[in-house]
Scaffold this active site. Sequence first.
Site, PDB file in Angstrom:
ATOM      1  N   TYR A  76       0.804  -1.218   0.000  1.00  0.00           N
ATOM      2  CA  TYR A  76       0.000   0.000   0.000  1.00  0.00           C
ATOM      3  C   TYR A  76       0.834   1.264   0.000  1.00  0.00           C
ATOM      4  O   TYR A  76       0.402   2.301  -0.536  1.00  0.00           O
ATOM      5  CB  TYR A  76      -0.963   0.011   1.190  1.00  0.00           C
ATOM      6  CG  TYR A  76      -0.324   0.172   2.552  1.00  0.00           C
ATOM      7  CD1 TYR A  76      -0.254   1.417   3.162  1.00  0.00           C
ATOM      8  CD2 TYR A  76       0.195  -0.922   3.227  1.00  0.00           C
ATOM      9  CE1 TYR A  76       0.318   1.562   4.424  1.00  0.00           C
ATOM     10  CE2 TYR A  76       0.761  -0.792   4.480  1.00  0.00           C
ATOM     11  CZ  TYR A  76       0.822   0.458   5.074  1.00  0.00           C
ATOM     12  OH  TYR A  76       1.398   0.600   6.316  1.00  0.00           O
ATOM     13  N   ASP A 126      -4.883  -4.114   2.672  1.00  0.00           N
ATOM     14  CA  ASP A 126      -3.782  -3.202   2.350  1.00  0.00           C
ATOM     15  C   ASP A 126      -3.315  -3.365   0.904  1.00  0.00           C
ATOM     16  O   ASP A 126      -2.877  -2.403   0.272  1.00  0.00           O
ATOM     17  CB  ASP A 126      -2.585  -3.448   3.276  1.00  0.00           C
ATOM     18  CG  ASP A 126      -2.820  -2.957   4.694  1.00  0.00           C
ATOM     19  OD1 ASP A 126      -3.753  -2.149   4.910  1.00  0.00           O
ATOM     20  OD2 ASP A 126      -2.070  -3.381   5.591  1.00  0.00           O
ATOM     21  N   HIS A 170     -10.032  -6.776   8.198  1.00  0.00           N
ATOM     22  CA  HIS A 170      -8.887  -6.041   7.667  1.00  0.00           C
ATOM     23  C   HIS A 170      -7.921  -6.980   6.943  1.00  0.00           C
ATOM     24  O   HIS A 170      -7.395  -6.649   5.875  1.00  0.00           O
ATOM     25  CB  HIS A 170      -8.147  -5.296   8.784  1.00  0.00           C
ATOM     26  CG  HIS A 170      -7.105  -4.364   8.273  1.00  0.00           C
ATOM     27  ND1 HIS A 170      -7.409  -3.297   7.457  1.00  0.00           N
ATOM     28  CD2 HIS A 170      -5.758  -4.345   8.436  1.00  0.00           C
ATOM     29  CE1 HIS A 170      -6.290  -2.653   7.145  1.00  0.00           C
ATOM     30  NE2 HIS A 170      -5.273  -3.274   7.715  1.00  0.00           N
ATOM     31  N   TYR A 174      -6.463 -11.396  10.740  1.00  0.00           N
ATOM     32  CA  TYR A 174      -7.057 -10.579  11.795  1.00  0.00           C
ATOM     33  C   TYR A 174      -8.569 -10.783  11.784  1.00  0.00           C
ATOM     34  O   TYR A 174      -9.335  -9.905  11.402  1.00  0.00           O
ATOM     35  CB  TYR A 174      -6.731  -9.101  11.596  1.00  0.00           C
ATOM     36  CG  TYR A 174      -5.260  -8.760  11.703  1.00  0.00           C
ATOM     37  CD1 TYR A 174      -4.411  -9.467  12.559  1.00  0.00           C
ATOM     38  CD2 TYR A 174      -4.704  -7.729  10.951  1.00  0.00           C
ATOM     39  CE1 TYR A 174      -3.068  -9.155  12.660  1.00  0.00           C
ATOM     40  CE2 TYR A 174      -3.353  -7.401  11.055  1.00  0.00           C
ATOM     41  CZ  TYR A 174      -2.541  -8.120  11.904  1.00  0.00           C
ATOM     42  OH  TYR A 174      -1.210  -7.817  12.008  1.00  0.00           O
ATOM     43  N   ASP A 181      -7.964   1.920   8.766  1.00  0.00           N
ATOM     44  CA  ASP A 181      -7.042   1.892   7.632  1.00  0.00           C
ATOM     45  C   ASP A 181      -7.686   1.278   6.387  1.00  0.00           C
ATOM     46  O   ASP A 181      -7.458   1.725   5.258  1.00  0.00           O
ATOM     47  CB  ASP A 181      -5.798   1.045   7.959  1.00  0.00           C
ATOM     48  CG  ASP A 181      -5.218   1.289   9.335  1.00  0.00           C
ATOM     49  OD1 ASP A 181      -5.973   1.635  10.266  1.00  0.00           O
ATOM     50  OD2 ASP A 181      -3.998   1.088   9.498  1.00  0.00           O
ATOM     51  N   ARG A 256      -2.943   8.620  12.678  1.00  0.00           N
ATOM     52  CA  ARG A 256      -2.875   8.158  11.287  1.00  0.00           C
ATOM     53  C   ARG A 256      -4.080   7.303  10.910  1.00  0.00           C
ATOM     54  O   ARG A 256      -4.546   7.374   9.760  1.00  0.00           O
ATOM     55  CB  ARG A 256      -1.574   7.397  11.014  1.00  0.00           C
ATOM     56  CG  ARG A 256      -1.468   7.002   9.544  1.00  0.00           C
ATOM     57  CD  ARG A 256      -0.053   6.852   9.057  1.00  0.00           C
ATOM     58  NE  ARG A 256       0.590   5.649   9.514  1.00  0.00           N
ATOM     59  CZ  ARG A 256       1.827   5.604   9.984  1.00  0.00           C
ATOM     60  NH1 ARG A 256       2.532   6.711  10.119  1.00  0.00           N
ATOM     61  NH2 ARG A 256       2.355   4.459  10.357  1.00  0.00           N
ATOM     62  N   GLY A 259      -6.504   9.625  10.018  1.00  0.00           N
ATOM     63  CA  GLY A 259      -6.114  10.227   8.744  1.00  0.00           C
ATOM     64  C   GLY A 259      -6.488   9.361   7.558  1.00  0.00           C
ATOM     65  O   GLY A 259      -7.015   9.848   6.545  1.00  0.00           O
TER      66      GLY A 259
END
Length: 415
Positions: A76, A126, A170, A174, A181, A256, A259
């Site tokens: 990513y 990702d 994710h 997991y 994210d 983050r 973000g």
Amino acid sequence: MKNLRTFLSAFVIVIGLWATSCKEAKDKSKETNTATTAELLVPEDLKWSERMLISEIERFPDATKLDFVDKPRWSYTNGLVLSAAIKVYEQTNKQEYYDYIYAYADDLIDSTGTIKTYSLEDQNLDMIKSGDVLLYLYDKTGEERFLKAMQTLSSQMESQPRTSDGGFWHKKRYPYQMWLDGLYMAEPFHARYTNLFENDPAEAKKIYDDILLQFDLIQKHSRDEKTGLLYHGWDESREQKWADKKTGTSPHFWSRAMGWYGMAMVDVLDFLPEDHPGRDRIITYLNQFAEAVTNYQDESGLWYQVLDQGNREGNYLEASGSAMFTYAFAKGAQKGYLPEKYLEVAEKAYAGILDNLISIEDNGVVNLNQVCGVAGLGGDPYRDGSYEYYVNEIIRPNDPKGTGPFILASLVLNK
């Protein structure tokens, strides 16, 4: 009279020597300045977006090794920086930027469309992010291998394991976990790919509805009603040591992670159809997000690693989250999703980045400092999501998870 003539002759010689010396000094100074200019790898008269991209290419000449790795990999971080590089290329039309972008896909995708180092079996959100680069390159080149690789990534979205209410895990390793994210890693690609390649309106609507569901579930499970901030992760099973036994959320608000979520919202809106009823929901979520995040903006314009605990020992003003918020607020305001005041918030944040986090080497290379290198939840060694965990993860300059968003923020603010 003779003495006078001797004096005048000597005076003329001294003046001549002085003039010659001055000219030589001036010429030498000019040569030095020219040499200094020639030695600059990154010209100072360029915009910050381009200066940072050139600096990244200098640091990582091979785009497959972005993120300080020794071997080429599909990841990513590459997609993040190269998505920003695409926008710089579109502004400047400099061939070396396109070549840098193309080389990444050319190296990692073989003639059959197989993506090297990628495993569909891992079901890792990702890995979807670099699909954004393929969307661009396929449009530019028409190379079939890029389309086949994108089809593989799209098929992952169909097979990705889910929580009981439909949220994407994710990663396969997991289980039952949604992370903020993941919304950025997967959903802008998911929406754009559907926009371009799904010709059945009913099927397209089904996919757009599914994209909206991911945002709805993150809001439902991860948003803290008191602060308006969102927790980094949510574990439906409540089995993780980091998960609250009642809510399933991780214990802290990581800048983050927030973000990533902010950028996911402003970017997915680029590709969600104007008439889709879910657009208004995402814009509502974005406004709630912006209000909550702005409440924790430091006077410097930046944000802390652990967002709501700026005064706590060990916390620090972190670059990647600050750059991501800058981008999300500036783009959101310019697109009309957010009130105009958030453009001022973004300008203040950007000034804070330049004043506090940017340094420039003698050769002109630009550094972005105080970037959290990595942070996650669970895994081995186990990451417990505690305050101590977040503030003690590696801090390094020029981590691409910071430089990519800095380029994006620079572009949207035209800096």
